[in-house]
Design an enzyme around this catalytic site. Structure first.
Site, mmCIF file in Angstrom:
data_model
loop_
_atom_site.group_PDB
_atom_site.id
_atom_site.type_symbol
_atom_site.label_atom_id
_atom_site.label_comp_id
_atom_site.label_asym_id
_atom_site.label_seq_id
_atom_site.Cartn_x
_atom_site.Cartn_y
_atom_site.Cartn_z
ATOM 1 N N CYS A 7 0.520 -1.107 0.065
ATOM 2 C CA CYS A 7 0.063 -0.326 -0.058
ATOM 3 C C CYS A 7 1.140 0.984 -0.066
ATOM 4 C CB CYS A 7 -0.856 -0.292 0.813
ATOM 5 S SG CYS A 7 -1.965 -1.004 1.287
ATOM 6 N N GLY A 11 -1.312 1.291 -4.927
ATOM 7 C CA GLY A 11 -2.495 0.040 -4.409
ATOM 8 C C GLY A 11 -3.722 1.159 -5.332
#
Length: 505
Positions: free
Chosen positions: A2, A29
């Site tokens: 992420c 992400g």
């Protein structure tokens, strides 16, 4: 994998700047996006599944007000895809803390049990990030009980120190703490990246930004100061003053796969240029290709991250470089798509061959890595349908043989094409006429040349050596947990067994 971002802005609302910064991190992400702002009194939150541009609109600028904010872009694991898993996560005591996390905690079974049973905390999701937040909150609260609350900065740094003693795995974290400010910290191995940037506003006041990659700084006028050190915490209080603390002894061991695939080429991670690393990878790969004696008349990268490697290979070998595969930029990265069927279907959406560059030619395809092999198999097939006589393949990275448990969706060994196959077997399975892999020692050299102060890298997905000591039991737990199956989607949001797999953040 992420992307996380935090901004302390002393002069204006942060919504637009968090939004722009998250766009620069969107490659990390594409499943969910989230943002929280703080105006000194109230938090304002919005998060949902989708890209940044789809989750946030013009109307959010009027709601997400405040001079401090954090944001997150999440990539899908094979676990829950519910919007409840989107970050930031929140606890209301002590102070009120929001948290965003990049990485993966490897002892969640133990820590989840302590959080729920010993400390009687209620967990709303199966995310390891929520466990991390609750551990941090518990430790800060313990410090307040001992020291009182006259020095919040001291308590928070002490809480981070105790959290690092309890939590294992990879974690780059940004938190926003009510009445205190913006704080970032990085695990003692510094596995996942995190940087801090600074600018001076029109009034001469310093403002700060934390981000997974420094590409998020320039769009908002920040200049990178440095990377957050392994085991370090940095807090920017509400007046804009920076405080730092080395909360644990650091031994920087960054994930080498960041330089292969995850990070943007224009990023500088831990003093190492991603772009230059990929160029050096091309130089060493070219030597192996020369030794193989393949009959090649053009070199074609699999876009986008293989381009710098392919350019250097072509230069070194004196063979023409060609853009034979055209990418549809409105399709997400197949590597991080949920479900194998969706990944396979997405290949044709994502790439199209230019017949002129394949018809009657012997081509060398260069890809950044070969993980499951399904995508590359489809690409090789596409090249043959476009008229290629022979299709050779070179991987810019070594064979991916082991799961990366530190926040990349490589959850089980049986999904990895190189785990139990020889080079010849892999070549046959993807349908190529020849296959070359980068040597691990060459990949390490390519990264190490960028910063010779880094002694080791986490190469666990290539060599199976986990720098935090992950054992066979944990790997078996991942495989038996259903992390890569659809059944985990049906897990309840509370009451799930903490012997189940952690969900990568």
């Amino acid at each position: 994998m992420c992307g996380i971002l935090g901004i302390s802005n002393q002069s204006d609302d942060v919504f637009a700047e968090i939004y722009d910064g998250l766009l620069m991190l969107q490659h990390r992400g594409q499943d969910a996006s989230g943002m929280v702002t703080y105006n000194g009194e109230f938090f304002r939150e919005r998060k949902a599944n989708g890209l940044v541009k789809d989750v946030f609109g013009a109307g959010d600028a009027e709601v997400l007000t405040g001079r401090v904010g954090i944001g997150h872009v999440r990539y899908p694991t094979a676990g829950s895809l519910s919007a409840s898993e989107a970050q930031p996560f929140f606890v209301n005591a002590p102070y009120g803390i929001y948290l965003v996390h990049n990485g993966n905690i490897t002892n969640t079974a133990e820590q989840g049990e302590k959080v729920t049973a010993k400390y009687s905390r209620h967990l709303r999701t199966t995310s390891d990030s929520e466990i991390l937040l609750n551990v941090l909150a518990d430790k800060i609260f313990d410090c307040i009980k001992v020291n009182g609350n006259s020095d919040p900065v001291r308590n928070i740094f002490a809480g981070v120190r105790m959290t690092m003693e309890r939590v294992q795995g990879a974690y780059s974290v940004i938190t926003m703490i009510a009445g205190v400010g913006l704080m970032a910290f990085r695990d003692p191995r510094g596995i996942r990246p995190l940087s801090v940037g600074k600018r001076v506003n029109a009034n001469g006041v310093e403002e700060f930004c934390f981000a997974s990659e420094d590409v998020a700084f320039g769009i908002n006028g920040f200049e990178k100061i440095r990377d957050v050190a392994a085991g370090e915490a940095i807090l920017v209080d509400l007046e804009g003053k920076m405080h730092t603390s080395q909360c644990a002894e650091g031994n920087l061991t960054p994930c080498i796969f960041e330089y292969v695939y995850l990070a943007r080429p224009d990023s500088l991670l831990d003093g190492i240029s991603v772009y230059k690393t990929q160029m050096r990878m091309g130089q060493t790969l070219a030597e192996q290709i020369k030794e193989a004696g393949f009959d090649i008349d053009r070199i074609i990268p699999v876009p986008d991250s293989a381009r710098p490697v392919a350019l250097e290979v072509a230069k070194s070998m004196g063979i023409p470089y060609r853009e034979g595969l055209v990418k549809n930029r409105y399709v997400g990265r197949t590597f991080i798509m949920p479900g194998q069927a969706e990944r396979k279907k997405s290949v044709r959406r994502k790439l199209n061959a230019v017949p002129l560059e394949f018809d009657g030619h012997n081509v060398l395809l260069i890809d950044d890595s070969i993980v499951r092999g399904n995508t590359l198999q489809k690409i090789v097939e596409m090249c043959r349908q476009a008229g290629a006589k022979k299709v050779y393949v070179a991987s810019a990275s070594p064979p991916v043989k082991f799961p990366n448990v530190y926040g990349i969706d490589m959850p089980t060994r049986h999904e990895l094409i190189a785990h139990d196959k020889t080079n010849d077997e892999i070549c046959s399975e993807i349908g190529a006429d020849g296959l070359i892999y980068q040597k691990l020692e060459d990949l390490i050299w390519a990264a190490h040349e960028g910063n010779k102060e880094i002694e080791t890298f986490d190469c666990s997905c290539f060599d199976g050596n986990y720098v935090t000591g992950v054992g066979e039991d944990y790997l078996n737990q991942l495989e038996q947990s259903g992390r890569v199956s659809a059944k985990i989607k049906d897990m309840p949001s509370q009451g799930a067994s903490w012997n189940a797999a952690t969900l990568a953040s």
